[in-house]
Design a protein around this motif. Sequence first.
Motif, short mmCIF file in Angstrom:
data_model
loop_
_atom_site.label_atom_id
_atom_site.label_comp_id
_atom_site.label_asym_id
_atom_site.label_seq_id
_atom_site.Cartn_x
_atom_site.Cartn_y
_atom_site.Cartn_z
N ALA A 139 40.05 48.30 40.28
CA ALA A 139 40.94 48.16 39.12
C ALA A 139 40.41 48.83 37.86
N GLY A 140 39.13 49.15 37.81
CA GLY A 140 38.57 49.82 36.64
C GLY A 140 38.45 48.91 35.43
N HIS A 141 37.75 47.80 35.61
CA HIS A 141 37.61 46.81 34.53
C HIS A 141 36.67 47.31 33.44
N THR A 142 36.80 46.70 32.27
CA THR A 142 35.87 46.90 31.16
C THR A 142 34.95 45.70 31.09
N LEU A 169 32.19 46.58 37.76
CA LEU A 169 32.59 47.93 37.35
C LEU A 169 32.99 48.80 38.53
N ASN A 221 43.89 43.78 43.62
CA ASN A 221 44.29 43.78 42.21
C ASN A 221 44.22 45.19 41.65
N THR A 222 45.24 45.57 40.90
CA THR A 222 45.25 46.90 40.29
C THR A 222 45.23 46.84 38.77
N LYS A 223 45.28 45.64 38.21
CA LYS A 223 45.30 45.49 36.76
C LYS A 223 43.88 45.43 36.22
N SER A 224 43.62 46.19 35.18
CA SER A 224 42.29 46.22 34.57
C SER A 224 42.14 45.07 33.57
N GLU A 276 37.15 38.38 39.44
CA GLU A 276 38.41 39.10 39.28
C GLU A 276 39.59 38.22 39.70
#
Length: 447
Positions: free
Chosen positions: A46-49, A42, A13-16, A426
């Motif tokens: 994908a660089g999630h918040t 984290l 997955n690449t969507k945050s 995720e």
Amino acid sequence: MAFLTIETQRPANTKSFIFCFYVSGHGWGHATRANQIITDILQLPAGHTVYVVSNATDFIFQGVIKIGAIYRHSLIDAGVVQPLAYTVDREETISQLKAFLERRPETMEKEVKWLKEVGADCVICDAPFLPCAAAEAAGIPAAIASNFTFDEVYEGLCEGDALDEEIRKLNSQVIDDYKNADLLVRLPGAIRIPSFDDSDELVPITPVTSSFPGRKGVVNGKHSLPSVSSSNVRLHDSRRHDRHIIDVPLVFRKFRRPRDEVLAGLNIPKEIRDTHKVLVLSFGGQILGKEGWGDPLPPNWICIVCCASDAAKLPPKFYKATRDAYVPDLTNAADVLLGKLGYGTCSECIGHGTPFVYVPRPQFIEEMGLLKLMKNQGSAVELPREDFEQGKWASYIAKAAELPGRCEPERVVAHNGGEVAARALENFVVDRKRLGRRGDIPSTIVE
């Protein structure tokens, strides 16, 4: 039990996403394991918040705040009232639950508004119930990540008296709120999760005593040991959507500093470090000091006390840990740990191979699953409450010190539960967004 199809070729997955992780303020075990899962979320590419929401102080979330989690204080939890680490005030607990539910409309409105404002993609609960309902009202998916939920704890406070009727009436709302979660990331040491309990074959039933009439017995132990698996649970209500259970490996925080460095940092002289064994006394956030213990240690032992008050005068051979001590470092440095059967303590003892002496807390039903976990994966010795309070510890400590602290290699549960949980959460959001919130989730939640 239906096992997940593991998709080894599934694209990363690449969507945050924006995860809102609601953490109970009851005890530190919720925060310690949530911190590990948050850390692993984290660290996903994908660089999630991640927002961490709790009525617990931000002090216990400093580690994840430093790496990017955003803390928000909110009164989202009724919890359990414990005068001591191993006792429950039944009446006050139910009184606080009643007061919390009376404020439910205002709290719901506030949380729904906030979730929409931050653009939340998923709510995760360990293990407050109201945020699951808030997520449903906000139109986003919710997951539970825990080894227990508070509905089973409240049910466990029924004692066959007049208060039982009120407990069950209040608890019906708690269960209904939890039912808004579509995914249960079930941690090792789990007990029955009522909101996912549609079948004896899916969820381990909590062992019960005669105080809990009408309950069924223990389900085959194979369902209690953690594995990466899933069960489809279809609720018989108007929503009619698939819900999933995933059993994950052990989630725990790992030590950072070696034993000698940790002990030297507590100003324990080298000659003591080299000649004495170490007991760590830890009761998950309870304030401990000299409580008439006398001289409770075996010969050539010292004790490190977590959460001793600044004013506490400890007996000889006792040392105070600093308020911000990283407990996994202490657990790794210990020859034996003494405390209660809480998830954080049990998982970190197992993860570091530290034998455990525990003071039972029979009013808290989570203990049943955790004791089974300790017996399966670690080493545990019971210290009766009376002997603990009178300082009669020595024989129990000596017995525990002879134990290995871990099970045979062929029975060891994997120790990467945080990573597995993060990927599962995720993928849960990915699948919900791909199929629509009411669509069936394919069996690809874990890769």
